[in-house]
Design an enzyme around this catalytic site. Sequence first.
Site, short mmCIF file in Angstrom:
data_model
loop_
_atom_site.label_atom_id
_atom_site.label_comp_id
_atom_site.label_asym_id
_atom_site.label_seq_id
_atom_site.Cartn_x
_atom_site.Cartn_y
_atom_site.Cartn_z
N GLY B 325 -1.51 65.31 -0.08
CA GLY B 325 -0.11 64.95 -0.32
C GLY B 325 0.74 65.33 0.88
CB SER B 326 4.31 66.22 1.10
OG SER B 326 4.65 65.08 0.34
CB THR B 327 0.23 70.10 2.24
OG1 THR B 327 -0.92 69.35 1.87
CG2 THR B 327 0.83 70.72 0.98
CE LYS B 329 5.41 63.28 3.27
NZ LYS B 329 6.46 63.37 2.25
#
Lengths: 374, 616
Positions: B325-327, B329
């Site tokens: 997920g956004s980790t 980014k």
Amino acid sequence: MSTLLDQSREDASRRDWQHILHIDAVLLVSLFALSALGLFVLYSAAGQEQTVLIRQLVRLSIAFGAMALVAQFRPQWLQRWTPWLYGLGVVLLIAVLVVGDIGKGAQRWLDFGFVRFQPSEMMKLAVPMMVAWYLADKRLPPDRLQLLVAGVLIVVPVLLIAKQPDLGTSLLIGSAGFFALFLAGLSWRLLGGLGLLGAAGAPVLWHFMHDYQRQRVITFLDPAQDPLGAGYHIIQSKIAIGSGGVFGKGWLNGTQAHLEFLPERSTDFIFAVLGEEFGLVGISVLLVIYALIIIRSLHIATQAQDTYGRLLGGSLAMTFFIYIIVNTGMVTGLLPVVGLPLPLVSYGGTSMVTLMAGFGILMSIQTHRKLLTT
Amino acid sequence: MAGRVTIKDYLSESRLFMQRSFQALGFAAILIAVLVGRLIYLQVLAHEHFITLSDDNRIKILPLPPNRGLIFDRNGLILADNLPSYRLEITPEQIHDMDDTLSRLSQLVNIRDVDLKRFTRLRNSTPVFKPVPLRFHLSDEEVARFAINRHLFPGVDIVAGLSRHYPHGPLAAHALGYVGRIDERDLQQIDVAQYSGTTHIGKVGIEKTYEQTLHGRVGYSQVETNAEGRVLRTLVRTPPVPGENLYLTLDAELQNVAEQAFGDNSGAAVVIDPDNGGVLAFVSLPTYDPNLFVNGIDTATYESLRDDSEQPLFNRALRGQYPPGSTLKPFVGLGGLERGVTHGGAKTFCPGYYQLPGKDRRYRDWKRSGHGSVDLKSAIAESCDVYFYDLALSMGIDMMHEYLGQFGFGARTGIDISGELAGLLPSREWKRGARGQAWYPGETLITGIGQGFVLTTPIQLASATATLARFGQRMKPHIVASTQIYDDPGLTPLQVDAVTAVPVVERPHWAEVIDAMREVMHGRHGTARKVGLDAGYEIAGKTGTAQVFGLQPEEEYEADTLDRKLHDHSLFVAFAPVQRPRVAIAVVVEHGGSGSAVAAPIARTILDQYLSKARP
């Protein structure tokens, strides 16, 4: 022989201590030496237990006492009582079969309440005495009829004992009778015939054997077949003797014996302990002592002054040999397992007394001789 | 001759007897010669053979199993030790009537059904002459009761030994692993001689990875036995070398706090010291009690563990593969900067969705209203999806694959706990090989926000975060710090392997990304600003929410109506303090929902615990 044991060519006119005590010095010393060696081996075989040693010493004392006692009887006196002894023996053997105690799966004992008695032991002496008695006034070599009668005198007790069943003793008594006949001049042709008959009779004998006896024969022929069962005895005793080598592992150092791999090590298989701890050297010493005893005994027989003494003496000497060869043959795996002790070495009582009584007879024959012109 | 029938001829009879005596003596001599020949064969010719047999008879080699090394945490707290224990063993070969023996035994010691079942199972796979354990951990009372009646039970023995014990039970069970009885499969892999006399072997976790170190070297004693096999004396004794003790990088106290912080949630957390890659806490929940496995777990208990829908036996930290997920980014953003695809000032307008040129499909941002105009810093702080859709498209899948690969995504970290999985960092080649399909641009977009094919393990996330904190310096994650030989108090540190560093093009790029992650925790719009509040130290973090299933374009994600199994995973990565990072962490809470709400507070608890302690 006579040159070897020079001192036995005695001067009968000189009444030395041997004649007064009716003891033969050569035999006595040899028997003492044998007993001493036996005690050494037994001490080790029995796990250094003094009680065993003391009991064996007591038995030896009784046995030597019996020898000395029997030696006091004149051969002529023994000869007179021979048929009665033999007759009593046969009656007792029959009694054993009818009412005898069962010990170790075989009927061998008569219990008189105060003492337990093994009639077959008595027959070890009574049978050669009887054959000698029967042939004493016959012209030798005996004719066929006489041989037949003698044969019956031997075979009846042998069969009665074999029926108990006690293969070892019946074998011993049979050979005692046989050697009496052989020394009396049993013809070689007849001997050959008997041999053939025996070979032909083997399957019949097999048929009459007990299971445990058959098993022993099978095991003898192929010990590896049953390494943990009946073959175990033979395998372990061969290992004991073989691992002893020439000089042995040393007294009290026999691993086979002390670690309990060797069964019956203080009784029937004590020869293996000797072989393991003292090696071929130790065994040789034992065999030399045995040889000395046998040769001396045969010599006494040849010096005997009548047929009875000769036949009886010679038969006793050869019976002693049979004892040795059957036991050592069994322990070294040459012969099937037959329960016979190693004379004067194995731990055990009754047979020792009988054996020594036999030597008493030999001493009696030797020391009651009349002066003869040569 | 006929005329002399009745008179005895003494002379000739005497001669005859003499002759026969010699013949008898000759007969005896022949037999004695045979006997002597036999003795020469036995004692001289075959002597060596019989000496061997005699030694075989009496000398047995008994193995002396080494004591297994102990496992301590970084502060010397014992995590795995050996307790003296008595077990009851039966040698089936020596038992005539097993049922009778068992029923009589049950009057002396407590034999449960599970013991009987295990006994039957082990008995079937053990040679009859070898002892089979019936009961473990006999009480003193049971030992005494049996000892009195010992003589009634030939073939049954009480054996004193050491038994592996994990004093903290389920704590860090997934890191420690456990030992179990050596089975067929183990036998094919071990040096059987080294394991003679040893009954147990490391099955999973550290116990397995460091099996050789922990096991030690077997010793032997040559003993003399009698015919019954009873030992009489020892001839030669080669003592065993005990296994080495292990000192872990793990902090049991921190581990405990971390496990407690999860509450009832399932998930994983890995805490790493970025300076050296040492694992400070290794959480996988739910967990189990490794003591259950030491002496053979019974079928019912094992099945209940195996079939538990929460899968307590599953090592999530090592084998759990989650979409990051956004980790992901910050790593994608750093790649964009370092590869010159974007720069810090570049802005992207976020209307709440993203469309590929010429395509109708809208790729949504988690914030339907959009973030407006965002740069890299605000995109990370607010976790704007659209910014990263755009960046990902600019970078392309090949560049992303190559750059992210340098952080260890898609590959095993090589941590010294067995069973690690690699995760998945997709590429064109991978898709062609695995799926037989071409790579689509849309897949590049969602890879940019850590969705789609990309899968990471918590240990990977923690390791990558530590790498970021250290400006590209990669240390191989490990959990064993040093070993200790049994008679030497000194510790031997294990070599820490450095892995190829991530090349730094410009340090400010890294500082920029780290600053953005600080903004996540401490900025006005940071997604985890509530978690970063009042920390007393600066945290650089990134939340993540990983979709468990894909929403259709017009579907709404409504947690209330969804089965919990379909709830999003909650993720969080962080390191702290920002200026001098001492700890890096990755937390995954399965089906926890948003990263900021669930995973981040757990991480904060862990960071607080660790950083509140004075630096060693």
